[in-house]
Design a protein around this motif. Sequence first.
Motif, PDB file in Angstrom:
ATOM      1  N   ALA A  87       0.835  -1.214   0.000  1.00 43.09           N
ATOM      2  CA  ALA A  87       0.000   0.000   0.000  1.00 43.09           C
ATOM      3  C   ALA A  87       0.863   1.254   0.000  1.00 43.09           C
ATOM      4  CB  ALA A  87      -0.926  -0.015   1.212  1.00 43.09           C
ATOM      5  N   ASP A  88       1.982   1.166   0.758  1.00 47.05           N
ATOM      6  CA  ASP A  88       2.873   2.332   0.792  1.00 47.05           C
ATOM      7  C   ASP A  88       3.521   2.552  -0.592  1.00 47.05           C
ATOM      8  OD1 ASP A  88       2.347   2.825   3.455  1.00 47.05           O
ATOM      9  OD2 ASP A  88       3.927   1.418   4.104  1.00 47.05           O
ATOM     10  N   TYR A  89       3.808   1.477  -1.249  1.00 48.29           N
ATOM     11  CA  TYR A  89       4.385   1.627  -2.602  1.00 48.29           C
ATOM     12  C   TYR A  89       3.378   2.224  -3.584  1.00 48.29           C
ATOM     13  CZ  TYR A  89       8.531  -0.938  -1.144  1.00 48.29           C
ATOM     14  OH  TYR A  89       9.678  -1.322  -0.506  1.00 48.29           O
ATOM     15  N   PHE A  90       2.105   1.868  -3.395  1.00 47.01           N
ATOM     16  CA  PHE A  90       1.070   2.482  -4.238  1.00 47.01           C
ATOM     17  C   PHE A  90       1.012   3.996  -4.019  1.00 47.01           C
ATOM     18  CE2 PHE A  90      -1.027  -1.795  -4.708  1.00 47.01           C
ATOM     19  CZ  PHE A  90      -0.934  -1.841  -6.088  1.00 47.01           C
ATOM     20  N   LYS A  91       1.100   4.378  -2.749  1.00 42.98           N
ATOM     21  CA  LYS A  91       1.064   5.804  -2.460  1.00 42.98           C
ATOM     22  C   LYS A  91       2.283   6.511  -3.062  1.00 42.98           C
ATOM     23  CE  LYS A  91      -1.547   5.356   1.850  1.00 42.98           C
ATOM     24  NZ  LYS A  91      -1.505   5.543   3.334  1.00 42.98           N
ATOM     25  N   LEU A  92       3.424   5.804  -3.022  1.00 41.29           N
ATOM     26  CA  LEU A  92       4.646   6.389  -3.573  1.00 41.29           C
ATOM     27  C   LEU A  92       4.510   6.610  -5.091  1.00 41.29           C
ATOM     28  CD1 LEU A  92       7.530   7.244  -2.770  1.00 41.29           C
ATOM     29  CD2 LEU A  92       8.285   4.926  -3.338  1.00 41.29           C
ATOM     30  N   THR A  93       3.960   5.660  -5.798  1.00 41.82           N
ATOM     31  CA  THR A  93       3.794   5.808  -7.256  1.00 41.82           C
ATOM     32  C   THR A  93       2.758   6.897  -7.577  1.00 41.82           C
ATOM     33  OG1 THR A  93       2.161   3.999  -7.235  1.00 41.82           O
ATOM     34  CG2 THR A  93       4.466   3.436  -7.708  1.00 41.82           C
ATOM     35  N   GLU A  94       1.689   6.967  -6.717  1.00 43.24           N
ATOM     36  CA  GLU A  94       0.693   8.010  -6.972  1.00 43.24           C
ATOM     37  C   GLU A  94       1.315   9.401  -6.815  1.00 43.24           C
ATOM     38  OE1 GLU A  94      -2.433   7.208  -4.270  1.00 43.24           O
ATOM     39  OE2 GLU A  94      -3.284   5.585  -5.458  1.00 43.24           O
ATOM     40  N   ARG A  95       2.174   9.526  -5.806  1.00 40.30           N
ATOM     41  CA  ARG A  95       2.787  10.821  -5.552  1.00 40.30           C
ATOM     42  C   ARG A  95       3.680  11.237  -6.742  1.00 40.30           C
ATOM     43  NH1 ARG A  95       5.759  10.479  -0.208  1.00 40.30           N
ATOM     44  NH2 ARG A  95       3.616  10.017   0.448  1.00 40.30           N
ATOM     45  N   TRP A  96       4.424  10.287  -7.264  1.00 45.87           N
ATOM     46  CA  TRP A  96       5.315  10.614  -8.403  1.00 45.87           C
ATOM     47  C   TRP A  96       4.525  10.808  -9.702  1.00 45.87           C
ATOM     48  CZ3 TRP A  96       8.212   9.727  -4.297  1.00 45.87           C
ATOM     49  CH2 TRP A  96       9.513  10.216  -4.287  1.00 45.87           C
ATOM     50  N   GLN A  97       3.417  10.135  -9.809  1.00 48.58           N
ATOM     51  CA  GLN A  97       2.573  10.293 -11.000  1.00 48.58           C
ATOM     52  C   GLN A  97       2.016  11.705 -11.095  1.00 48.58           C
ATOM     53  OE1 GLN A  97       1.541   8.123 -13.702  1.00 48.58           O
ATOM     54  NE2 GLN A  97       0.959  10.205 -14.317  1.00 48.58           N
ATOM     55  N   MET A  98       1.779  12.294  -9.959  1.00 56.03           N
ATOM     56  CA  MET A  98       1.218  13.649  -9.964  1.00 56.03           C
ATOM     57  C   MET A  98       2.228  14.703 -10.400  1.00 56.03           C
ATOM     58  SD  MET A  98      -1.264  13.768  -6.584  1.00 56.03           S
ATOM     59  CE  MET A  98       0.057  13.309  -5.444  1.00 56.03           C
ATOM     60  N   LEU A  99       3.507  14.353 -10.508  1.00 54.25           N
ATOM     61  CA  LEU A  99       4.519  15.338 -10.864  1.00 54.25           C
ATOM     62  C   LEU A  99       4.438  15.770 -12.330  1.00 54.25           C
ATOM     63  CD1 LEU A  99       7.622  13.919  -8.949  1.00 54.25           C
ATOM     64  CD2 LEU A  99       6.145  15.830  -8.299  1.00 54.25           C
ATOM     65  N   SER A 100       3.896  14.925 -13.209  1.00 59.76           N
ATOM     66  CA  SER A 100       3.890  15.256 -14.630  1.00 59.76           C
ATOM     67  C   SER A 100       2.575  14.827 -15.269  1.00 59.76           C
ATOM     68  CB  SER A 100       5.055  14.549 -15.348  1.00 59.76           C
ATOM     69  OG  SER A 100       4.963  14.740 -16.723  1.00 59.76           O
ATOM     70  N   PRO A 101       1.836  15.781 -15.814  1.00 53.20           N
ATOM     71  CA  PRO A 101       0.595  15.411 -16.509  1.00 53.20           C
ATOM     72  C   PRO A 101       0.882  14.711 -17.846  1.00 53.20           C
ATOM     73  CG  PRO A 101       1.006  17.755 -16.732  1.00 53.20           C
ATOM     74  CD  PRO A 101       2.048  17.239 -15.789  1.00 53.20           C
ATOM     75  N   PHE A 102       2.105  14.813 -18.315  1.00 59.67           N
ATOM     76  CA  PHE A 102       2.473  14.206 -19.604  1.00 59.67           C
ATOM     77  C   PHE A 102       2.699  12.705 -19.450  1.00 59.67           C
ATOM     78  CE2 PHE A 102       5.476  13.411 -23.125  1.00 59.67           C
ATOM     79  CZ  PHE A 102       4.723  13.925 -24.171  1.00 59.67           C
ATOM     80  N   THR A 103       3.029  12.253 -18.210  1.00 61.14           N
ATOM     81  CA  THR A 103       3.329  10.838 -17.956  1.00 61.14           C
ATOM     82  C   THR A 103       2.022  10.066 -17.768  1.00 61.14           C
ATOM     83  OG1 THR A 103       5.405  11.452 -16.895  1.00 61.14           O
ATOM     84  CG2 THR A 103       4.549   9.246 -16.450  1.00 61.14           C
ATOM     85  N   TYR A 104       1.917   8.925 -18.479  1.00 65.82           N
ATOM     86  CA  TYR A 104       0.698   8.116 -18.417  1.00 65.82           C
ATOM     87  C   TYR A 104       0.665   7.252 -17.160  1.00 65.82           C
ATOM     88  CZ  TYR A 104      -2.416   4.183 -19.332  1.00 65.82           C
ATOM     89  OH  TYR A 104      -3.385   3.211 -19.210  1.00 65.82           O
ATOM     90  N   GLY A 105       1.789   6.569 -16.831  1.00 75.42           N
ATOM     91  CA  GLY A 105       1.810   5.669 -15.672  1.00 75.42           C
ATOM     92  C   GLY A 105       3.176   5.595 -15.051  1.00 75.42           C
ATOM     93  N   VAL A 106       3.198   5.384 -13.714  1.00 76.15           N
ATOM     94  CA  VAL A 106       4.438   5.250 -12.960  1.00 76.15           C
ATOM     95  C   VAL A 106       4.345   3.948 -12.158  1.00 76.15           C
ATOM     96  CG1 VAL A 106       5.896   6.216 -11.163  1.00 76.15           C
ATOM     97  CG2 VAL A 106       4.817   7.736 -12.848  1.00 76.15           C
ATOM     98  N   GLY A 107       5.410   3.138 -12.194  1.00 74.54           N
ATOM     99  CA  GLY A 107       5.314   1.868 -11.493  1.00 74.54           C
ATOM    100  C   GLY A 107       6.624   1.405 -10.904  1.00 74.54           C
ATOM    101  N   ILE A 108       6.488   0.495  -9.860  1.00 75.05           N
ATOM    102  CA  ILE A 108       7.645  -0.163  -9.244  1.00 75.05           C
ATOM    103  C   ILE A 108       7.447  -1.661  -9.460  1.00 75.05           C
ATOM    104  CG2 ILE A 108       8.895  -0.587  -7.112  1.00 75.05           C
ATOM    105  CD1 ILE A 108       7.776   2.084  -6.081  1.00 75.05           C
TER     106      ILE A 108
END
Length: 685
Positions: A87-108
């Motif tokens: 769950a913490d990793y999900f929150k981490l990816t969500e936080r980084w996803q919000m940095l760029s509207p151009f990026t479609y998806g961020v994952g670990i």
Amino acid sequence: MRRFKFKSIQARTLLTLLPIVIIALVGISVLSYQFAKEKLNTEINTNANNTLIGLNESLNSQLKQNSMIVSSLAAATGELGNNLDIADYFKLTERWQMLSPFTYGVGIFFAENQYEQGVKYRSAYAIRDGDKITTTTEYDDPAYDYLTQPYYTATLNNFDKIYYTEPFTDSVSKIKMITAGKTIRNNDGQVLGVALADISMNNIRDYVNNLKIGTAGRAILVSGKGEVLASGRPEIVADMPLKDEKIEGMDTVANLINKNQTGRTVVNIQGELNTVFYMTVQETGWKIAVVLPDSEIQQPTQELLHILIIVGAIGIIIISAAILWNNIGMIRETRKVVEVSRKMAVGDYSARLSNQRADEFGQMANEFNKVLESTSGIMNHLNQQSTMIQNAATEIAQDSTMAATDAGHNVKELQQMESGAELQLKAADESTVAMEEMAIGVQRIAESVQEVSEATVIIEQKAEQGNQHLNKAVQQIDRAKEVMDEAGRMAASLNERSQQISSIIDMIQSINKQTTLLALNASIEAARAGEAGRGFAVVASEISNLANNVGDSARLITEQIVSMQAETSAVVNGMKDGSTQVTDGIIMLEDTKQMFASISGDIESVAGEIQEVSSASEQMSAGAEEVTASLNNLADIAKSSAVRAASATERSTQQSQSLQQLQASAQSLDAVSDALNELISKFRT
């Protein structure tokens, strides 16, 4: 070269000034057009290149931001290690996803057993859907097996550098994307997995497809493998190699951008010239190109050309109108001068030019009026003088009439005298020529007759001598022929005697052979007899010597006889040739006799010619009588001319008196002419 003549000032002005104005306007328009064309082309090319640079920088900026996300996510995950739950990793990816509207998806994506012992697949992936961010664990499906996906394996093989994949369609999200990946390491350097940041190709395509340069310029995005990722030109199909596009000229564009990092070229695409600007996207190695039709580049210059043509036409119209308006006043004043000049031409000096202008036309009117006033005064004075001239001319006319009448009579008389003199002169000339020709002819005839007579005597003498010489020659040739015939007979007899001598020599040679044989036999017998035959041997030796001497003499005689026979044969042949030549000479003498007979005939013909000459002499005598008659006629004409000459002399005396009166009138007229010349000399022409 004939100079062209204008019929009016208006035509002269328009035909001289207007072409110069038109040429100047056209030259200025052409220079302005060329200068503006270069400037506009440079500006358009610069704008297109700047647009390309801006597009490239924008893509690089988005890609760099995406790279920064994946790099920072990998670093943060490595610091945290595997101490967090999913769950913490999900929150981490969500936080980084919000940095760029151009990026479609961020994952670990954890490596096998790195999230938890015995767990092969564990991932946390955040997806942007508009303004909403969601997470998913669909990539943990063993059937998907992300551990074997190219983006995962290639990222691990790229060590700690960021790796960008070629565009691919994700089998889970069904979206075509590119993935930026980086290896996740903990503080001990152990690989925990990979961090990914995906960019949807739809976003890139929308960005590239909506980009416009001018009205017709479009952008094209090509992958490192030459595949079309996005294109603003609808005829270019995406997701296929650019070189395979069924568009004329696109294979050339594909080859250029594949070989070079950046550049510019002009390519014929579908029958239209296009300027292509291209650059390389540094983060991915993609090539982005801007295709700008030349019609787009040339459109501003064409519009400028139309404007220049319109402005030039308006300028020509305005200048022409100004010239015409300016010429109207000049033409009006000129027509006034022309009208006054026409009146002057018919003798009317009363007209004057109106003076309402202060320019050159006004000055010309003042001076022209002065000329008219001065000319009017002169004409009045000339009128008075002309009256005096008229009176003098009347007197001169009367005297001249009388003088002309007398002169007419004199002319007729003199013409008759001239005609008689001409006849007399002509007859005298003809008589003189005839007499000279007759004298020359008679002289020549006398000389010819004398020469012919002398020649006839000489010819007769030479003919007689020729006959005598011919007779002597015939006699001598006959005697020579007899002598040659006798010599021929003697030579033939000598030849026969030489033949007889040859037979005697043959007999002597036979006896010589027998004597030699006998001497040989005697020698042999003497040798057999020994001492008893020694005296006989001497005799045999002498006989042998005698036989040898006889043989030698016989050989000498034989040689002489043979030589004599050859010479005798030559003499006989010569005699035959001589006889033949003598015969030919006799024939030639006969021909000569015939020639002398022809000469005698010619002599008779010459005698006839002499008779004709005598007849010509008689005709010439008759001509002399005609000449005598002509001379008598000339004497009569001369007498008549003397009488007419006396009458002409009397009339000439009377004419002389009339001419003296005419001279006095002429002196008076001369004085009047001097006065007129003095007045006229004041004018300059």
